[in-house]
Scaffold this motif. Structure first.
Motif, PDB file in Angstrom:
ATOM      1  N   SER A   8      15.751  40.799  15.988  1.00 56.14           N
ATOM      2  CA  SER A   8      15.935  40.433  17.198  1.00 56.14           C
ATOM      3  C   SER A   8      14.782  39.583  17.755  1.00 56.14           C
ATOM      4  CB  SER A   8      16.583  41.443  18.398  1.00 56.14           C
ATOM      5  OG  SER A   8      17.837  41.855  17.699  1.00 56.14           O
ATOM      6  N   ALA A   9      13.500  40.232  17.472  1.00 57.81           N
ATOM      7  CA  ALA A   9      12.315  39.694  17.860  1.00 57.81           C
ATOM      8  C   ALA A   9      11.724  38.672  17.242  1.00 57.81           C
ATOM      9  CB  ALA A   9      11.475  40.819  18.140  1.00 57.81           C
ATOM     10  N   LEU A  10      12.348  38.411  15.750  1.00 56.99           N
ATOM     11  CA  LEU A  10      11.550  37.532  14.865  1.00 56.99           C
ATOM     12  C   LEU A  10      11.352  36.056  15.528  1.00 56.99           C
ATOM     13  CD1 LEU A  10      13.009  38.484  11.505  1.00 56.99           C
ATOM     14  CD2 LEU A  10      10.626  38.851  12.281  1.00 56.99           C
ATOM     15  N   ASN A  11      12.357  35.267  15.799  1.00 50.90           N
ATOM     16  CA  ASN A  11      12.401  33.983  16.349  1.00 50.90           C
ATOM     17  C   ASN A  11      11.585  33.647  17.534  1.00 50.90           C
ATOM     18  OD1 ASN A  11      13.887  33.236  14.412  1.00 50.90           O
ATOM     19  ND2 ASN A  11      15.794  33.425  15.317  1.00 50.90           N
ATOM     20  N   ASP A  12      11.841  34.405  18.523  1.00 53.72           N
ATOM     21  CA  ASP A  12      11.198  34.164  20.013  1.00 53.72           C
ATOM     22  C   ASP A  12      10.173  34.978  20.555  1.00 53.72           C
ATOM     23  OD1 ASP A  12      13.217  35.936  20.696  1.00 53.72           O
ATOM     24  OD2 ASP A  12      14.109  34.605  21.875  1.00 53.72           O
ATOM     25  N   ASN A  13      10.076  36.214  19.783  1.00 63.18           N
ATOM     26  CA  ASN A  13       9.297  37.528  20.417  1.00 63.18           C
ATOM     27  C   ASN A  13       9.868  38.306  21.480  1.00 63.18           C
ATOM     28  OD1 ASN A  13       7.379  37.344  18.326  1.00 63.18           O
ATOM     29  ND2 ASN A  13       6.203  35.951  19.467  1.00 63.18           N
ATOM     30  N   GLN A  14      11.162  37.892  21.718  1.00 56.04           N
ATOM     31  CA  GLN A  14      12.045  38.620  22.909  1.00 56.04           C
ATOM     32  C   GLN A  14      13.249  39.383  22.243  1.00 56.04           C
ATOM     33  OE1 GLN A  14      12.924  35.666  26.073  1.00 56.04           O
ATOM     34  NE2 GLN A  14      10.761  35.023  26.142  1.00 56.04           N
ATOM     35  N   ILE A  15      13.491  40.423  23.274  1.00 55.14           N
ATOM     36  CA  ILE A  15      14.539  41.230  22.685  1.00 55.14           C
ATOM     37  C   ILE A  15      15.710  41.196  23.697  1.00 55.14           C
ATOM     38  CG2 ILE A  15      15.365  43.650  21.902  1.00 55.14           C
ATOM     39  CD1 ILE A  15      12.414  43.919  20.647  1.00 55.14           C
ATOM     40  N   THR A  16      16.937  40.860  23.195  1.00 54.82           N
ATOM     41  CA  THR A  16      17.875  41.353  24.557  1.00 54.82           C
ATOM     42  C   THR A  16      18.878  42.028  23.865  1.00 54.82           C
ATOM     43  OG1 THR A  16      19.409  39.422  23.506  1.00 54.82           O
ATOM     44  CG2 THR A  16      17.646  38.716  25.278  1.00 54.82           C
ATOM     45  N   LEU A  17      19.908  42.959  24.621  1.00 53.31           N
ATOM     46  CA  LEU A  17      20.654  43.610  24.472  1.00 53.31           C
ATOM     47  C   LEU A  17      21.828  43.025  23.459  1.00 53.31           C
ATOM     48  CD1 LEU A  17      21.973  46.367  24.292  1.00 53.31           C
ATOM     49  CD2 LEU A  17      22.908  45.621  26.377  1.00 53.31           C
ATOM     50  N   ILE A  18      22.171  41.870  23.738  1.00 54.99           N
ATOM     51  CA  ILE A  18      22.990  40.924  23.025  1.00 54.99           C
ATOM     52  C   ILE A  18      22.436  40.790  21.515  1.00 54.99           C
ATOM     53  CG2 ILE A  18      24.397  38.801  22.726  1.00 54.99           C
ATOM     54  CD1 ILE A  18      25.285  40.670  24.759  1.00 54.99           C
ATOM     55  N   GLU A  19      21.345  40.550  21.598  1.00 55.52           N
ATOM     56  CA  GLU A  19      20.689  40.329  20.131  1.00 55.52           C
ATOM     57  C   GLU A  19      20.936  41.598  19.257  1.00 55.52           C
ATOM     58  OE1 GLU A  19      17.449  36.704  20.319  1.00 55.52           O
ATOM     59  OE2 GLU A  19      17.085  38.456  21.221  1.00 55.52           O
ATOM     60  N   ILE A  20      20.431  42.732  20.030  1.00 56.49           N
ATOM     61  CA  ILE A  20      20.240  43.825  19.160  1.00 56.49           C
ATOM     62  C   ILE A  20      21.676  44.289  18.549  1.00 56.49           C
ATOM     63  CG2 ILE A  20      19.967  46.444  19.192  1.00 56.49           C
ATOM     64  CD1 ILE A  20      17.785  45.821  21.515  1.00 56.49           C
ATOM     65  N   LEU A  21      22.616  44.258  19.548  1.00 61.01           N
ATOM     66  CA  LEU A  21      24.111  44.488  18.951  1.00 61.01           C
ATOM     67  C   LEU A  21      24.609  43.393  17.919  1.00 61.01           C
ATOM     68  CD1 LEU A  21      25.815  45.078  22.561  1.00 61.01           C
ATOM     69  CD2 LEU A  21      24.960  46.712  20.698  1.00 61.01           C
ATOM     70  N   GLU A  22      24.233  42.321  18.123  1.00 61.83           N
ATOM     71  CA  GLU A  22      24.532  41.386  17.221  1.00 61.83           C
ATOM     72  C   GLU A  22      23.878  41.654  15.629  1.00 61.83           C
ATOM     73  OE1 GLU A  22      25.245  37.264  19.490  1.00 61.83           O
ATOM     74  OE2 GLU A  22      23.494  37.618  18.563  1.00 61.83           O
ATOM     75  N   ASN A  23      22.751  42.065  15.697  1.00 59.13           N
ATOM     76  CA  ASN A  23      21.860  42.351  14.451  1.00 59.13           C
ATOM     77  C   ASN A  23      21.908  43.888  13.873  1.00 59.13           C
ATOM     78  OD1 ASN A  23      20.678  39.776  14.297  1.00 59.13           O
ATOM     79  ND2 ASN A  23      19.388  40.255  16.097  1.00 59.13           N
ATOM     80  N   TYR A  24      22.689  44.519  14.542  1.00 64.30           N
ATOM     81  CA  TYR A  24      22.868  46.054  14.565  1.00 64.30           C
ATOM     82  C   TYR A  24      23.490  45.920  12.859  1.00 64.30           C
ATOM     83  CZ  TYR A  24      23.040  51.083  14.927  1.00 64.30           C
ATOM     84  OH  TYR A  24      23.008  52.270  14.956  1.00 64.30           O
ATOM     85  N   PRO A  25      22.984  46.811  11.965  1.00 64.80           N
ATOM     86  CA  PRO A  25      23.358  46.871  10.680  1.00 64.80           C
ATOM     87  C   PRO A  25      24.652  47.261  10.263  1.00 64.80           C
ATOM     88  CG  PRO A  25      21.908  48.691  10.970  1.00 64.80           C
ATOM     89  CD  PRO A  25      22.056  48.029  12.241  1.00 64.80           C
ATOM     90  N   THR A  26      25.478  47.922  11.295  1.00 60.03           N
ATOM     91  CA  THR A  26      26.665  48.146  10.954  1.00 60.03           C
ATOM     92  C   THR A  26      27.976  47.517  11.720  1.00 60.03           C
ATOM     93  OG1 THR A  26      27.001  49.945  12.515  1.00 60.03           O
ATOM     94  CG2 THR A  26      26.020  50.697  10.350  1.00 60.03           C
ATOM     95  N   ALA A  27      29.369  47.561  11.389  1.00 54.42           N
ATOM     96  CA  ALA A  27      30.137  46.745  12.122  1.00 54.42           C
ATOM     97  C   ALA A  27      30.465  47.345  13.317  1.00 54.42           C
ATOM     98  CB  ALA A  27      31.413  46.289  11.226  1.00 54.42           C
ATOM     99  N   ASP A  28      30.343  48.599  13.502  1.00 49.01           N
ATOM    100  CA  ASP A  28      30.810  49.273  14.663  1.00 49.01           C
ATOM    101  C   ASP A  28      29.694  49.775  15.478  1.00 49.01           C
ATOM    102  OD1 ASP A  28      33.479  49.275  13.975  1.00 49.01           O
ATOM    103  OD2 ASP A  28      33.323  50.997  12.762  1.00 49.01           O
TER     104      ASP A  28
END
Length: 54
Positions: A8-28
């Motif tokens: 989540s932090a790679l592109n812009d050095n910022q972390i949002t809850l939406i990015e974390i949920l999108e990048n979470y390694p499982t589908a659920d």
């Protein structure tokens, strides 16, 4: 969780809850709102004590 935070932090050095949920390694993802609110308060308190870099 760690990988979701890093990705989540790679592109812009910022972390949002939406990015974390999108990048979470499982589908659920199960989110407990009350625990999430507690964590947000803890992070906010910690970040207030850090020097501003920008």
């Amino acid at each position: 969780m760690r990988s979701a935070l890093v990705i989540s932090a790679l592109n812009d050095n910022q972390i949002t809850l939406i990015e974390i949920l999108e990048n979470y390694p499982t589908a659920d993802v199960h989110v407990e709102g009350d625990r999430l609110a507690d964590i947000l308060q803890q992070i906010t308190r910690l970040s207030e004590g850090l020097p501003q870099i920008f």
